[in-house]
Scaffold this motif. Sequence first.
Motif, short mmCIF file in Angstrom:
data_model
loop_
_atom_site.label_atom_id
_atom_site.label_comp_id
_atom_site.label_asym_id
_atom_site.label_seq_id
_atom_site.Cartn_x
_atom_site.Cartn_y
_atom_site.Cartn_z
N TYR A 45 0.82 -1.20 0.00
CA TYR A 45 0.00 0.00 0.00
C TYR A 45 0.86 1.26 0.00
CZ TYR A 45 -3.20 3.68 1.09
OH TYR A 45 -3.90 4.86 1.03
N ALA A 46 1.91 1.26 0.79
CA ALA A 46 2.77 2.44 0.90
C ALA A 46 3.26 2.90 -0.48
CB ALA A 46 3.95 2.16 1.81
N ARG A 47 3.61 1.97 -1.32
CA ARG A 47 4.14 2.32 -2.64
C ARG A 47 3.12 3.07 -3.48
NH1 ARG A 47 5.23 -1.65 -5.83
NH2 ARG A 47 6.96 -0.64 -6.88
N THR A 48 1.83 2.89 -3.21
CA THR A 48 0.78 3.58 -3.99
C THR A 48 0.67 5.05 -3.61
OG1 THR A 48 -1.09 3.14 -2.49
CG2 THR A 48 -0.54 1.42 -4.12
N LEU A 49 1.24 5.44 -2.49
CA LEU A 49 1.13 6.82 -2.03
C LEU A 49 2.08 7.78 -2.76
CD1 LEU A 49 0.80 6.26 1.81
CD2 LEU A 49 -1.02 6.75 0.16
N TYR A 50 3.14 7.25 -3.34
CA TYR A 50 4.09 8.10 -4.04
C TYR A 50 3.48 8.62 -5.34
CZ TYR A 50 7.91 6.26 -1.15
OH TYR A 50 8.73 5.92 -0.11
N ASP A 51 3.67 9.91 -5.60
CA ASP A 51 3.29 10.45 -6.90
C ASP A 51 4.26 9.94 -7.97
OD1 ASP A 51 1.31 11.89 -5.61
OD2 ASP A 51 2.44 13.77 -5.60
N TYR A 52 5.51 9.71 -7.59
CA TYR A 52 6.58 9.23 -8.45
C TYR A 52 7.75 8.92 -7.54
CZ TYR A 52 8.30 13.89 -7.51
OH TYR A 52 8.71 15.02 -6.85
N GLN A 53 8.83 8.39 -8.10
CA GLN A 53 10.08 8.24 -7.37
C GLN A 53 11.20 8.78 -8.27
OE1 GLN A 53 9.24 3.97 -6.63
NE2 GLN A 53 10.14 4.36 -4.62
N GLU A 54 12.02 9.64 -7.69
CA GLU A 54 13.20 10.17 -8.39
C GLU A 54 14.42 9.64 -7.64
OE1 GLU A 54 15.46 14.38 -8.83
OE2 GLU A 54 13.29 14.42 -9.24
N PHE A 55 15.16 8.75 -8.29
CA PHE A 55 16.24 8.06 -7.62
C PHE A 55 17.56 8.80 -7.71
CE2 PHE A 55 13.08 4.85 -8.30
CZ PHE A 55 13.12 4.15 -7.12
N ASN A 56 18.22 8.88 -6.56
CA ASN A 56 19.59 9.37 -6.49
C ASN A 56 20.56 8.20 -6.59
OD1 ASN A 56 18.89 12.15 -5.97
ND2 ASN A 56 18.20 11.42 -3.97
N TYR A 57 20.16 7.06 -6.01
CA TYR A 57 20.99 5.86 -6.04
C TYR A 57 20.13 4.64 -5.75
CZ TYR A 57 24.56 2.41 -5.09
OH TYR A 57 25.33 1.28 -5.14
N VAL A 58 20.38 3.58 -6.49
CA VAL A 58 19.78 2.27 -6.24
C VAL A 58 20.87 1.26 -6.53
CG1 VAL A 58 18.05 0.58 -6.98
CG2 VAL A 58 17.48 3.00 -6.96
N GLY A 59 21.18 0.40 -5.55
CA GLY A 59 22.19 -0.61 -5.83
C GLY A 59 22.71 -1.31 -4.59
N GLU A 60 23.71 -2.13 -4.83
CA GLU A 60 24.30 -2.94 -3.77
C GLU A 60 24.87 -2.06 -2.67
OE1 GLU A 60 24.02 -6.32 -3.74
OE2 GLU A 60 22.83 -5.98 -5.55
N TYR A 61 24.83 -2.61 -1.46
CA TYR A 61 25.33 -1.91 -0.28
C TYR A 61 26.11 -2.94 0.54
CZ TYR A 61 25.16 0.59 4.19
OH TYR A 61 25.48 1.21 5.37
N GLY A 62 27.41 -2.94 0.42
CA GLY A 62 28.22 -3.93 1.10
C GLY A 62 28.03 -5.31 0.48
N GLU A 63 28.38 -6.33 1.24
CA GLU A 63 28.30 -7.70 0.73
C GLU A 63 26.91 -8.30 0.80
OE1 GLU A 63 31.26 -10.46 2.06
OE2 GLU A 63 32.73 -8.85 2.33
N HIS A 64 26.09 -7.86 1.76
CA HIS A 64 24.77 -8.47 1.95
C HIS A 64 23.68 -7.43 2.06
CE1 HIS A 64 26.61 -12.38 2.56
NE2 HIS A 64 27.47 -11.81 3.38
N GLY A 65 23.78 -6.38 1.24
CA GLY A 65 22.78 -5.34 1.36
C GLY A 65 22.45 -4.66 0.06
N PHE A 66 21.43 -3.84 0.14
CA PHE A 66 20.91 -3.09 -1.00
C PHE A 66 20.41 -1.77 -0.45
CE2 PHE A 66 17.71 -2.04 -4.21
CZ PHE A 66 18.40 -2.33 -5.38
N VAL A 67 20.54 -0.69 -1.22
CA VAL A 67 20.07 0.61 -0.75
C VAL A 67 19.35 1.34 -1.89
CG1 VAL A 67 22.19 1.91 -1.28
CG2 VAL A 67 20.74 2.64 0.60
#
Length: 149
Positions: A52-74
């Motif tokens: 549901y939360a995702r439906t509240l955004y009018d849009y998303q403007e990404f600064n960064y999407v990708g791996e974060y360390g060995e076992h993470g994502f940001v």
Amino acid sequence: MSTYLGSGNADLHRRDYRPAWLDDLAEDATMEASVLNGIVEGAEGVRAILGYARTLYDYQEFNYVGEYGEHGFVEDYTSRVHGEPIGSIVVVRYNDAGRAQHVIINHRPLRSVLLWSRLMADHFANTPYAKYFISPELTRDLLGPDASS
């Protein structure tokens, strides 16, 4: 300039993003967020709330999407929710099997956090998930009666 305001470039606004990790949650996944009162436990709850939360955004403007360390994502992005600017940092930590185990979400500024929690509280009223959100009455007191009703 505040980072949660975004660039103002509408060409960067995405409405089609769906994170792969959301489809690969560990059954005992947890989620913590600045808009939550407590920790959501279990993949079903995390999916329901984020779905549901995702439906509240009018849009998303990404600064960064990708791996974060060995076992993470940001994910680092800005948006608008009912006309209010909001910035988000999402950190996902994977378990040894490579499934999303812990989701931590930070939103800013406070006014948008309170609005978000109110919208979520309204949606999840009378469900098991209602306990995770600030009461609609309290957010109306803090934001005013006309705040994005």
